[in-house]
Scaffold this active site. Structure first.
Site, PDB file in Angstrom:
ATOM      1  N   ASP A 103      -1.298  10.251 -29.496  1.00  0.00           N
ATOM      2  CA  ASP A 103      -1.293  11.164 -30.633  1.00  0.00           C
ATOM      3  C   ASP A 103       0.023  11.945 -30.591  1.00  0.00           C
ATOM      4  OD1 ASP A 103      -2.029  13.579 -32.214  1.00  0.00           O
ATOM      5  OD2 ASP A 103      -3.983  12.645 -32.283  1.00  0.00           O
ATOM      6  N   ASP A 159     -13.854   9.845 -28.641  1.00  0.00           N
ATOM      7  CA  ASP A 159     -14.928  10.715 -29.119  1.00  0.00           C
ATOM      8  C   ASP A 159     -14.470  11.659 -30.232  1.00  0.00           C
ATOM      9  OD1 ASP A 159     -13.337  12.503 -27.566  1.00  0.00           O
ATOM     10  OD2 ASP A 159     -15.069  13.823 -27.371  1.00  0.00           O
TER      11      ASP A 159
HETATM   12  C1  PRP Z   1      -7.115  11.816 -25.979  1.00  0.00           C
HETATM   13  C2  PRP Z   1      -6.640  10.446 -25.592  1.00  0.00           C
HETATM   14  C3  PRP Z   1      -5.318  10.712 -24.938  1.00  0.00           C
HETATM   15  C4  PRP Z   1      -4.851  11.995 -25.602  1.00  0.00           C
HETATM   16  C5  PRP Z   1      -3.757  11.686 -26.553  1.00  0.00           C
HETATM   17  O1  PRP Z   1      -7.740  12.404 -24.900  1.00  0.00           O
HETATM   18  O2  PRP Z   1      -7.534   9.825 -24.727  1.00  0.00           O
HETATM   19  O3  PRP Z   1      -5.447  10.909 -23.548  1.00  0.00           O
HETATM   20  O4  PRP Z   1      -5.955  12.547 -26.333  1.00  0.00           O
HETATM   21  O5  PRP Z   1      -3.380  12.854 -27.236  1.00  0.00           O
HETATM   22  P1  PRP Z   1      -1.906  13.413 -27.193  1.00  0.00           P
HETATM   23  O6  PRP Z   1      -0.983  12.254 -27.432  1.00  0.00           O
HETATM   24  O7  PRP Z   1      -1.892  14.408 -28.350  1.00  0.00           O
HETATM   25  O8  PRP Z   1      -1.676  14.089 -25.896  1.00  0.00           O
HETATM   26  P2  PRP Z   1      -8.568  13.767 -25.023  1.00  0.00           P
HETATM   27  O9  PRP Z   1      -7.677  14.931 -24.688  1.00  0.00           O
HETATM   28  O10 PRP Z   1      -9.229  13.817 -26.378  1.00  0.00           O
HETATM   29  O11 PRP Z   1      -9.626  13.639 -23.861  1.00  0.00           O
HETATM   30  P3  PRP Z   1     -10.756  12.525 -23.673  1.00  0.00           P
HETATM   31  O12 PRP Z   1     -10.046  11.205 -23.492  1.00  0.00           O
HETATM   32  O13 PRP Z   1     -11.466  12.974 -22.447  1.00  0.00           O
HETATM   33  O14 PRP Z   1     -11.622  12.520 -24.904  1.00  0.00           O
END
Ligand code: PRP
Length: 184
Positions: A103, A159
C-alpha cells in the site's frame, strides 16, 4: 452505509499467479536454499500456497509482525517491529520477504531496512498485490502478482476490521448506499 463484496480475483486466477511466482523463484534460486520471511498476519495464506508450489528447498520459514502505525509514524515513514527474526537466520543468507499487499510501502520499507542491518547475501521482495497509487515511499517489488488501482481489498488473508481473511478469493469491499423507501 452497507458494504458489499465484489469478487476481483477468483481462486483459479490466484492459483495461476501463485504458480507463476513459484516458477520464477525456482528459476532464480536454483542451486540456492532461500530463507522466506512472511509478514504477519496478511501474508500467511499466500505464503502457504507459494511454498507448496515451489520446488526449491527452503532453508527456513520465519515470520515478522509490525504494529499498525499511527499518524505520527506515517509521517516518519516507519512502522514499529513487534516481532523480528534472529540475526543468524538472515546473515549471509538469500532472503525473500513475502507480503500479501503493498500500500503506502511503509511496512515493507521498515522490514527491508531492518533485515539489511543483518547483512543478508541477497534480499528480495515477493508481493501478491500492489496498489501503486497509494505509495508514499518507493519500494522495488522483485516478484509481483497483481496490480490494482486504489480499492479496499479483502480476502485470501487480507482483512477489514479482522473480518474476511478466510475468503478463498480476493474481493473489493465497496460502500453501498441504502435506498430509503418513501414514507408515504
Ligand atoms: C497490511 C499488509 C502489509 C501492509 C501494507 O498489513 O499485510 O503488511 O498492510 O501496508 P503499507 O504498504 O501501507 O505499509 P496490516 O498492517 O493491515 O496488518 P495485517 O497484515 O496484520 O492485517
Amino acid at each position: 452505509m452497507d458494504r458489499k463484496l465484489v469478487c476481483l480475483i477468483s481462486q483459479s486466477e490466484i492459483a495461476a499467479i501463485v504458480k507463476q511466482l513459484a516458477q520464477s523463484l525456482d528459476r532464480d534460486y536454483a542451486q540456492r536454499s532461500p530463507v522466506m520471511i512472511s509478514i504477519l498476519k496478511g501474508s500467511f495464506i499466500f505464503l502457504a500456497d507459494l511454498v507448496r508450489a515451489m520446488n526449491t528447498p527452503i532453508s527456513t520459514i520465519e515470520f515478522m509482525r509490525l504494529s499498525s502505525y499511527g499518524a505520527l509514524t506515517v509521517s516518519s515513514g516507519q512502522a514499529e517491529i513487534v516481532m523480528g527474526v534472529p540475526e543468524q537466520v538472515v546473515k549471509g543468507r538469500d532472503v525473500i520477504v513475502i507480503e500479501d499487499i503493498m500500500d503506502t510501502g511503509i511496512t515493507t520499507t521498515t522490514v527491508l531496512a531492518y533485515l539489511e542491518r543483518y547483512h543478508p547475501a541477497s534480499l528480495k521482495l515477493c508481493a501478491l498485490l500492489d496498489k501503486p497509487d497509494r505509495r508514499r515511499v518507493p519500494v522495488t517489488i522483485d516478484y509481483l502478482g497483481f496490480t490494482f488501482p486504489d480499492r479496499f481489498i479483502v480476502g485470501y488473508g487480507i482483512d477489514y476490521a479482522r473480518q474476511y481473511r478466510q475468503l478463498p478469493e480476493i474481493y473489493a469491499l465497496e460502500e453501498q448506499h441504502r435506498v430509503r423507501e418513501p414514507l408515504v
